[in-house]
Design a protein around this motif. Structure first.
Motif, mmCIF file in Angstrom:
data_model
loop_
_atom_site.group_PDB
_atom_site.id
_atom_site.type_symbol
_atom_site.label_atom_id
_atom_site.label_comp_id
_atom_site.label_asym_id
_atom_site.label_seq_id
_atom_site.Cartn_x
_atom_site.Cartn_y
_atom_site.Cartn_z
ATOM 1 N N THR A 135 0.832 -1.209 0.000
ATOM 2 C CA THR A 135 0.000 0.000 0.000
ATOM 3 C C THR A 135 0.862 1.253 0.000
ATOM 4 O OG1 THR A 135 -1.744 -1.162 1.216
ATOM 5 C CG2 THR A 135 -1.831 1.245 1.218
ATOM 6 N N VAL A 136 1.879 1.254 0.842
ATOM 7 C CA VAL A 136 2.783 2.404 0.923
ATOM 8 C C VAL A 136 3.563 2.574 -0.381
ATOM 9 C CG1 VAL A 136 4.853 3.288 2.057
ATOM 10 C CG2 VAL A 136 2.994 2.329 3.433
ATOM 11 N N ALA A 137 4.030 1.467 -0.956
ATOM 12 C CA ALA A 137 4.790 1.536 -2.208
ATOM 13 C C ALA A 137 3.952 2.147 -3.323
ATOM 14 C CB ALA A 137 5.258 0.137 -2.606
ATOM 15 N N LYS A 138 2.679 1.762 -3.410
ATOM 16 C CA LYS A 138 1.795 2.317 -4.445
ATOM 17 C C LYS A 138 1.549 3.805 -4.225
ATOM 18 C CE LYS A 138 -1.961 -0.096 -4.451
ATOM 19 N NZ LYS A 138 -3.296 -0.514 -4.943
ATOM 20 N N GLU A 139 1.225 4.193 -2.991
ATOM 21 C CA GLU A 139 0.891 5.596 -2.708
ATOM 22 C C GLU A 139 2.054 6.526 -3.025
ATOM 23 O OE1 GLU A 139 -0.289 5.577 1.356
ATOM 24 O OE2 GLU A 139 -2.306 4.797 0.952
ATOM 25 N N VAL A 140 3.263 6.135 -2.637
ATOM 26 C CA VAL A 140 4.429 6.991 -2.863
ATOM 27 C C VAL A 140 4.776 7.037 -4.356
ATOM 28 C CG1 VAL A 140 6.848 7.369 -2.290
ATOM 29 C CG2 VAL A 140 5.277 6.550 -0.533
ATOM 30 N N ALA A 141 4.600 5.918 -5.049
ATOM 31 C CA ALA A 141 4.855 5.908 -6.495
ATOM 32 C C ALA A 141 3.887 6.831 -7.222
ATOM 33 C CB ALA A 141 4.741 4.484 -7.031
ATOM 34 N N VAL A 142 2.634 6.842 -6.808
ATOM 35 C CA VAL A 142 1.627 7.730 -7.415
ATOM 36 C C VAL A 142 2.036 9.190 -7.240
ATOM 37 C CG1 VAL A 142 -0.729 8.616 -7.145
ATOM 38 C CG2 VAL A 142 -0.334 6.157 -7.285
ATOM 39 N N ASP A 143 2.470 9.556 -6.047
ATOM 40 C CA ASP A 143 2.909 10.936 -5.791
ATOM 41 C C ASP A 143 4.112 11.296 -6.660
ATOM 42 O OD1 ASP A 143 0.935 11.284 -3.918
ATOM 43 O OD2 ASP A 143 2.210 10.764 -2.216
ATOM 44 N N PHE A 144 5.026 10.355 -6.832
ATOM 45 C CA PHE A 144 6.217 10.600 -7.650
ATOM 46 C C PHE A 144 5.834 10.861 -9.105
ATOM 47 C CE2 PHE A 144 9.544 8.878 -10.455
ATOM 48 C CZ PHE A 144 10.628 9.655 -10.068
ATOM 49 N N VAL A 145 4.940 10.054 -9.644
ATOM 50 C CA VAL A 145 4.507 10.206 -11.042
ATOM 51 C C VAL A 145 3.857 11.566 -11.264
ATOM 52 C CG1 VAL A 145 2.886 9.357 -12.790
ATOM 53 C CG2 VAL A 145 4.261 7.735 -11.469
ATOM 54 N N LYS A 146 3.052 12.020 -10.317
ATOM 55 C CA LYS A 146 2.360 13.302 -10.447
ATOM 56 C C LYS A 146 3.335 14.482 -10.513
ATOM 57 C CE LYS A 146 -1.956 11.920 -8.182
ATOM 58 N NZ LYS A 146 -2.825 12.094 -6.993
ATOM 59 N N LYS A 147 4.518 14.305 -9.949
ATOM 60 C CA LYS A 147 5.500 15.394 -9.926
ATOM 61 C C LYS A 147 6.397 15.403 -11.168
ATOM 62 C CE LYS A 147 5.775 15.371 -4.869
ATOM 63 N NZ LYS A 147 6.629 15.076 -3.693
ATOM 64 N N ARG A 148 6.204 14.461 -12.100
ATOM 65 C CA ARG A 148 7.053 14.380 -13.288
ATOM 66 C C ARG A 148 6.196 14.555 -14.545
ATOM 67 N NH1 ARG A 148 12.403 13.909 -11.464
ATOM 68 N NH2 ARG A 148 12.812 13.452 -13.658
ATOM 69 N N PRO A 149 5.693 15.773 -14.806
ATOM 70 C CA PRO A 149 4.744 15.979 -15.912
ATOM 71 C C PRO A 149 5.349 15.870 -17.307
ATOM 72 C CG PRO A 149 5.319 18.084 -14.917
ATOM 73 C CD PRO A 149 5.936 17.024 -14.050
ATOM 74 N N THR A 150 6.661 16.079 -17.440
ATOM 75 C CA THR A 150 7.255 16.114 -18.784
ATOM 76 C C THR A 150 8.026 14.839 -19.134
ATOM 77 O OG1 THR A 150 9.260 17.179 -17.946
ATOM 78 C CG2 THR A 150 7.473 18.621 -18.686
ATOM 79 N N ASP A 151 7.998 13.838 -18.261
ATOM 80 C CA ASP A 151 8.755 12.614 -18.493
ATOM 81 C C ASP A 151 7.848 11.486 -18.979
ATOM 82 O OD1 ASP A 151 11.132 13.794 -17.472
ATOM 83 O OD2 ASP A 151 10.374 13.457 -15.448
#
Length: 332
Positions: A117-133
């Motif tokens: 659960t923690v791995a998914k939540e943190v990965a989601v936050d990371f993806v949201k911060k990388r709009p141009t990649d």
């Protein structure tokens, strides 16, 4: 929508609105003239009443139209413009492939509420911060396969991350194939055009291979090095367990030596996360290390609005002249 459109209206010469002060003077002058210039008919009976007609009911209409013409022309003199602010991001993004362990041990609750659960939540936050990649997702357990290929479509990737479940048996082999998970991620990311290729590999275990294994971790490491892929490895799980956790069967099988070797030989780093805060901090460090250079361009789209006002004023003026010399024509 209409409110937002009017919010973007600006006036280049707003000082011309001072001429609006003439409108109250014209109204006062008109009312005074109307009082003194109105015709009177003498009747012998005080009960006599002339029925109202269209002409008497709307006799002020030409004057109202004239005021609207003046107001529109003054507004046009203020030179209204509709301005739309726009931004555009320019720059080359990097290719990032998330390789995530979905084996049954990821349901362990030493990292609250669960490792997975923690791995998914943190990965989601990371993806949201990388709009141009471009970012993709590979998952591995006793098998490894691509869940989402490299894509700019963040909404699809985020949906797949949120729907992700642990593959504990069922239609997928149990186990932890770190080597094949890494090799699958490399195979996907090597086809990208970006100069920078990064894999973030997250696992809570060690290589636990079924007989069907094709690629071991050392071979996967050589493939990553040959393709110039930088690998950041994250080990998830606490280092020391309480007596209660030990009694419930919780164990730490994390092969840190393997993860450090993969990260070190590919130019990446190894991190160990013991809770959600530390995992967030790790992703934040990777985010800073692999920052994309993006240039933000601001520009305005300007549309002149005075011409429609002038045309509307001319139309009303024409209507006022027609009505004044036809329907509302007075006697000399």
């Amino acid at each position: 929508m209409i409110y937002e459109w009017f919010q973007n209206i600006t006036f280049i010469w707003p000082e011309n609105f001072i001429f609006m002060a003439t409108i109250p003077l014209l109204v006062w002058q008109y009312l005074q003239k109307d009082k003194t210039g109105r015709g009177v008919i003498m009747a012998s009976s005080v009960n006599y009443k002339v029925p109202p007609t269209f002409k008497t009911r709307f006799r002020h209409l030409p004057f109202i139209l004239r005021l609207l013409v003046i107001a529109l022309l003054i507004t046009a003199l203020a030179r209204p413009q509709h301005q739309q602010q726009m931004t555009r991001s320019e720059g080359e993004g990097i290719d990032i492939m998330l390789a995530m362990d979905v084996s049954g041990s990821m349901l362990t609750q030493d990292v609250k509420p669960r490792r997975f659960t923690v791995a998914k939540e943190v990965a989601v936050d990371f993806v949201k911060k990388r709009p141009t990649d471009r970012i993709g997702l590979v998952i591995f357990s006793g098998e490894a396969f691509t869940k989402v290929p490299l894509t700019f479509d963040k909404s699809t990737l985020l949906q797949q991350l949120e729907d992700l479940k642990v593959m504990d048996g069922g239609y997928i082999e149990p186990g932890t194939l770190i080597g094949e998970g890494l090799a699958t991620a490399v195979n996907r990311i090597r086809k990208g055009n970006s100069k920078t290729k990064v894999i973030i590999l997250l696992t809570d275990g060690k290589e636990d291979a079924p007989p069907t294994r094709i690629i071991d971790p050392q071979m996967a490491l050589e493939i990553a090095k040959a393709n110039g892929v930088r690998v950041y490895c994250i080990g998830l799980g606490v280092s020391e367990f309480t007596e209660e956790q030990m009694a419930s069967g919780v164990r730490n099988f994390l092969d840190e030596d393997l993860l450090k070797k993969i990260a070190g030989e590919t130019g990446g780093r190894y991190y160990h996360a013991v809770d959600k805060n530390s995992l967030q901090s790790i992703y934040s460090q990777i985010d800073k290390l692999e920052k994309t250079k993006v240039e933000i361009v601001h520009y305005k789209q300007v549309e002149e609005m005075f011409l429609p006002l002038v045309l509307a004023a001319l139309a009303l003026l024409f209507l006022e002249i027609v009505l004044r010399y036809t329907v509302f024509k007075g006697f000399p």
